[in-house]
Design an enzyme around this catalytic site. Structure first.
Site, mmCIF file in Angstrom:
data_model
loop_
_atom_site.group_PDB
_atom_site.id
_atom_site.type_symbol
_atom_site.label_atom_id
_atom_site.label_comp_id
_atom_site.label_asym_id
_atom_site.label_seq_id
_atom_site.Cartn_x
_atom_site.Cartn_y
_atom_site.Cartn_z
ATOM 1 N N SER A 121 0.729 -1.175 0.097
ATOM 2 C CA SER A 121 0.114 -0.147 -0.015
ATOM 3 C C SER A 121 0.659 1.266 -0.234
ATOM 4 O O SER A 121 1.602 1.534 -0.923
ATOM 5 C CB SER A 121 -1.018 -0.152 1.236
ATOM 6 O OG SER A 121 -1.823 0.913 1.108
ATOM 7 N N HIS A 122 0.692 2.129 1.108
ATOM 8 C CA HIS A 122 1.466 3.233 1.190
ATOM 9 C C HIS A 122 2.798 3.285 1.909
ATOM 10 O O HIS A 122 3.423 4.272 1.889
ATOM 11 C CB HIS A 122 0.637 4.308 1.978
ATOM 12 C CG HIS A 122 0.176 3.657 3.438
ATOM 13 N ND1 HIS A 122 -0.504 2.496 3.502
ATOM 14 C CD2 HIS A 122 0.847 3.735 4.518
ATOM 15 C CE1 HIS A 122 -0.764 2.124 4.503
ATOM 16 N NE2 HIS A 122 -0.130 3.007 5.164
ATOM 17 N N ASP A 292 -2.108 6.668 -3.121
ATOM 18 C CA ASP A 292 -0.911 5.810 -2.712
ATOM 19 C C ASP A 292 -0.500 4.627 -3.786
ATOM 20 O O ASP A 292 -0.887 4.667 -4.741
ATOM 21 C CB ASP A 292 -1.519 5.185 -1.406
ATOM 22 C CG ASP A 292 -2.470 3.903 -1.433
ATOM 23 O OD1 ASP A 292 -3.168 3.950 -2.677
ATOM 24 O OD2 ASP A 292 -2.672 3.082 -0.611
ATOM 25 N N ASP A 294 -1.018 1.594 -4.262
ATOM 26 C CA ASP A 294 -2.003 0.544 -4.901
ATOM 27 C C ASP A 294 -3.072 1.328 -5.370
ATOM 28 O O ASP A 294 -4.105 0.733 -5.735
ATOM 29 C CB ASP A 294 -2.016 -0.721 -3.904
ATOM 30 C CG ASP A 294 -2.764 -0.295 -2.643
ATOM 31 O OD1 ASP A 294 -2.432 0.612 -1.994
ATOM 32 O OD2 ASP A 294 -3.639 -1.153 -2.236
ATOM 33 N N ASP A 296 -5.588 2.773 -3.957
ATOM 34 C CA ASP A 296 -7.066 2.628 -3.024
ATOM 35 C C ASP A 296 -7.030 3.919 -2.061
ATOM 36 O O ASP A 296 -8.195 4.181 -1.839
ATOM 37 C CB ASP A 296 -7.169 1.630 -2.521
ATOM 38 C CG ASP A 296 -6.127 1.152 -1.403
ATOM 39 O OD1 ASP A 296 -5.103 1.657 -1.353
ATOM 40 O OD2 ASP A 296 -6.227 0.058 -0.712
ATOM 41 N N ARG A 297 -6.153 4.696 -1.993
ATOM 42 C CA ARG A 297 -6.132 5.921 -1.092
ATOM 43 C C ARG A 297 -6.184 7.039 -1.959
ATOM 44 O O ARG A 297 -5.750 7.201 -2.903
ATOM 45 C CB ARG A 297 -5.195 5.888 -0.073
ATOM 46 C CG ARG A 297 -5.099 4.978 0.878
ATOM 47 C CD ARG A 297 -3.914 5.090 1.809
ATOM 48 N NE ARG A 297 -4.126 3.911 2.868
ATOM 49 C CZ ARG A 297 -3.553 3.869 3.740
ATOM 50 N NH1 ARG A 297 -3.397 5.078 4.618
ATOM 51 N NH2 ARG A 297 -3.830 2.972 4.971
ATOM 52 N N LYS A 393 -11.674 0.458 -1.391
ATOM 53 C CA LYS A 393 -11.830 1.779 -1.740
ATOM 54 C C LYS A 393 -10.914 2.090 -2.804
ATOM 55 O O LYS A 393 -10.356 1.412 -3.352
ATOM 56 C CB LYS A 393 -11.007 2.455 -0.375
ATOM 57 C CG LYS A 393 -9.737 1.953 -0.172
ATOM 58 C CD LYS A 393 -9.363 2.384 1.279
ATOM 59 C CE LYS A 393 -7.780 2.137 1.771
ATOM 60 N NZ LYS A 393 -7.760 1.022 2.426
HETATM 61 C C1 VG1 Z 1 -4.538 1.328 7.862
HETATM 62 C C2 VG1 Z 1 -5.701 2.502 8.097
HETATM 63 C C3 VG1 Z 1 -7.174 1.624 7.566
HETATM 64 C C4 VG1 Z 1 -6.850 1.026 6.308
HETATM 65 C C5 VG1 Z 1 -5.800 0.059 5.906
HETATM 66 C C6 VG1 Z 1 -5.674 -0.471 4.625
HETATM 67 O O1 VG1 Z 1 -4.737 0.377 8.855
HETATM 68 O O2 VG1 Z 1 -5.800 3.031 9.265
HETATM 69 O O3 VG1 Z 1 -8.059 2.467 7.652
HETATM 70 O O4 VG1 Z 1 -8.058 0.484 5.848
HETATM 71 O O5 VG1 Z 1 -4.551 0.764 6.787
HETATM 72 O O6 VG1 Z 1 -5.279 0.554 3.840
HETATM 73 P P1 VG1 Z 1 -4.022 0.245 10.307
HETATM 74 O O7 VG1 Z 1 -4.373 -1.107 10.797
HETATM 75 O O8 VG1 Z 1 -2.742 0.310 9.795
HETATM 76 O O9 VG1 Z 1 -4.565 1.521 10.872
HETATM 77 V V1 VG1 Z 1 -4.529 0.092 2.395
HETATM 78 O O10 VG1 Z 1 -4.327 1.477 1.444
HETATM 79 O O11 VG1 Z 1 -3.134 -0.916 3.161
HETATM 80 O O12 VG1 Z 1 -5.170 -0.986 1.726
HETATM 81 CO CO CO Z 2 -3.486 1.402 -0.171
#
Ligand code: VG1
Ligand code: CO
Length: 566
Positions: A121-122, A292, A294, A296-297, A393
């Site tokens: 992800s990010h 981000d 991937d 989704d953000r 998302k």
């Molecule tokens: C974080 C965010 C959560 C989001 C998740 C996956 O999780 O707080 O809201 O859904 O990342 O995002 P955590 O457990 O680190 O707070 V992504 O863009 O990795 O799919």
């Molecule tokens: Co992501």
């Protein structure tokens, strides 16, 4: 077609104790996947083993990734193992690239049994960065807890895995490839697809592209700036926003996916997307957004860098939902937000008499509500926004949704936001992240806090900071019972709610690849029209003081300040 059938082997392995998927998939330092013997193979095998053999035989799987370092190597392994595990067809984005929302879309369209997304992800990528594997089920959404628990259980006892080691796919060429396997009647097929096409088709049915085109390239067009941060969204932005909707080339930057994201965090927030924030300050652009790794953000900015808090963003979308043609057709079934997200969306739900759901963090909880036809629009404070057309998302969807509102209202982002606050009041919001702190210290802090807030005397207690008094109205460890299937999820974050609705939430992240991340979420509601335009950090300063005092975060972690403040 190959000449002689490819060998299918079953190889011995031994389990690892730490393959528990977090909020969304398994994230680790890249070298863990790369150099620990069979670490990757074990986890992939457990994903396949979690699917009933009858469902798996001959099924379709979708595979994509955000293009980070190690992406292509892992895809080859997944294909070799998919073939050996009875999967009949694998659909892969060209060069292994496909955004998380696009994978969700393609799973649904191709009636796949599920999909595997390679991304952290990010988080940064590269040999010293992070790598991750997400598993999505047939509805297109992140695997629910029952499935991830099963994967974790399997990973603790795994003894062997199945693989076709000689199988090699050409990831670069769009089209079908077939492979004959030893002892299999039917050939195994791989389809390399354009990562954007099918997803773009969906968006064309959701939004009015003619209206958006007019907004972005008509006589009276606005200027936008989109930063793909060298993640997977680049090709989508280029194709959809630039080529199709006519936005000029300078409106899209960092659009080539890079293995290490240019050495930066592909994280769309005020810190890591500071380049975009700076550019927006010049006033040249009316609308800005970043995505981000991937895809989704999303982070939404207005002219001069006006920041739209993600909790507010979903509330604005809800209040203007009929600017988006899709919802004119489907109607609005319900709204949802994760617990740490501010209650801005609740205000809209109340005014429109639409049901609101408060779920634990992570998109998987929304999927069940959507599958049951109870949810249309949802969001998280962590820059996630989306709707029920898929089960993830979706950064680009959020941008097109905002642009649809701009096209109808012909106002600036800032005016739309301030109008919204005038109507519904403002939920001041901030989040502090303490990244990579000592795991034991973080766990101990949470245990001590839980003990403290569960003491009967805690309720009603008054905290005084300067002139202000805050009295505790309720405090708990958030627990969720899925209204569709009754599944209970416990331990989802500690909440302290004060009289008047102000709130402090503590949570440990479920996505870190190393150590622990403590998240502190703070919000406070203001409806006085004369107090709507203050700096959230000033408004929330007293609550921050209380949170730091109660938790002793700085003393316990040795930190003097959070890593990121949003
Ligand atoms: C974080 C965010 C959560 C989001 C998740 C996956 O999780 O707080 O809201 O859904 O990342 O995002 P955590 O457990 O680190 O707070 V992504 O863009 O990795 O799919
Ligand atoms: Co992501």
């Amino acid at each position: 077609m190959n000449d002689s059938p490819l060998q299918v082997l079953t190889l011995p392995t031994s389990p690892y104790p730490d393959q528990r998927p977090g909020t969304n998939g398994l994230k680790k330092k890249t070298h863990v996947f790369q150099s620990k013997k069979n670490y990757l193979h074990n986890f992939i095998q457990c994903i396949f083993s979690s699917i009933d053999l009858r469902d798996r035989q001959g099924s379709t799987m979708v595979v994509g990734g955000d293009g980070r370092y190690f992406n292509s190597t892992v895809i080859q392994v997944i294909v070799q193992m998919a073939a050996a595990n009875g999967v009949g067809r694998v659909v892969i984005g060209q060069n292994g690239i496909m955004s998380t929302p696009a994978v969700s879309c393609v799973i649904r369209k191709s009636k796949a049994i599920g999909g595997i997304i390679l991304t952290a992800s990010h988080n940064p990528g590269g040999p010293d960065g992070d790598f991750g594997i997400k598993f999505n089920t047939a509805n297109g959404g992140p695997a629910p807890e029952a499935v991830t628990n099963k994967i974790f259980q399997l990973s603790r006892t795994i003894e062997e895995f199945a693989i076709c080691p000689e199988l090699r796919v050409d990831l670069g060429t769009i089209g079908k490839q077939s492979f004959d396997l030893e002892n299999k009647f039917k050939p195994f097929t791989v389809e390399i697809v354009d990562p954007v096409e099918s997803y773009a088709n969906s968006l064309r049915n959701i939004f009015d592209f003619a209206v958006l085109k007019e907004l972005l390239s008509g006589d009276n067009h606005i200027q936008i700036r989109l930063d793909a941060m060298h993640g997977v969204t680049g090709p989508y932005v280029k194709k959809i926003l630039c080529e199709e909707l006519g936005s000029p080339a300078n409106s899209a930057i960092n659009c080539v996916p890079l293995e290490n994201f240019g050495g930066r965090h592909p994280d769309p927030n005020l810190i890591y997307a500071s380049d975009l924030v700076e550019t927006m300050k010049s006033g040249q652009y009316d609308f800005g957004a970043a995505f981000d790794g991937d895809g989704d953000r999303n982070m939404i900015l207005g002219k001069h860098g006006f920041f739209v808090n993600p909790s507010d963003s979903v509330a604005v979308l809800a209040a203007n939902i009929f600017c988006i043609p899709y919802f004119q057709h489907t109607g609005v079934r319900g709204f949802a937000r994760s617990m740490p997200t501010s209650a801005a969306l609740d205000m809209v739900a109340r005014a429109t008499k639409i049901q609101l759901y408060e779920t634990p963090t992570g998109w998987r909880f929304f999927g069940s509500l959507m599958d049951a036809g109870r949810l249309s629009l949802c969001g998280e404070e962590s820059f996630g926004t989306g709707s029920d057309y898929i089960r993830e998302k979706d950064g680009l969807w959020a941008v097109l949704a905002w642009l649809s509102i701009l096209a109808v209202r012909r106002q600036s982002v800032e005016d739309i936001m301030t109008d919204h606050w005038r109507t519904y009041g403002r939920n001041y919001y901030t989040r502090f992240d303490y990244e990579e702190v000592d795991l034991d210290a973080a766990v101990e802090m949470m245990l001590d806090l839980e003990l403290m807030i569960s003491d009967r005397a805690f309720n009603g207690q008054v905290f005084t900071v300067g002139e202000k008094k805050y009295q505790v109205e309720a405090a708990d460890n958030f627990e969720y019972s899925d209204p569709v299937d009754g599944t209970i999820s416990r331990n989802q974050g500690l909440r302290i709610i004060f009289k008047g609705g102000s709130r402090i939430v503590f949570r440990l992240s479920g996505t870190d690849s190393f150590g622990a991340t403590i998240r502190l979420y703070i919000d406070s509601y203001e409806k006085d029209i004369n107090k709507l335009f203050q700096d959230p950090q000033v408004v929330l300063a007293e609550l921050v003081t209380i949170a730091l005092q109660l938790s002793q975060i700085h003393e316990r972690t040795g930190r003097r300040a959070p890593t990121v403040i949003t």
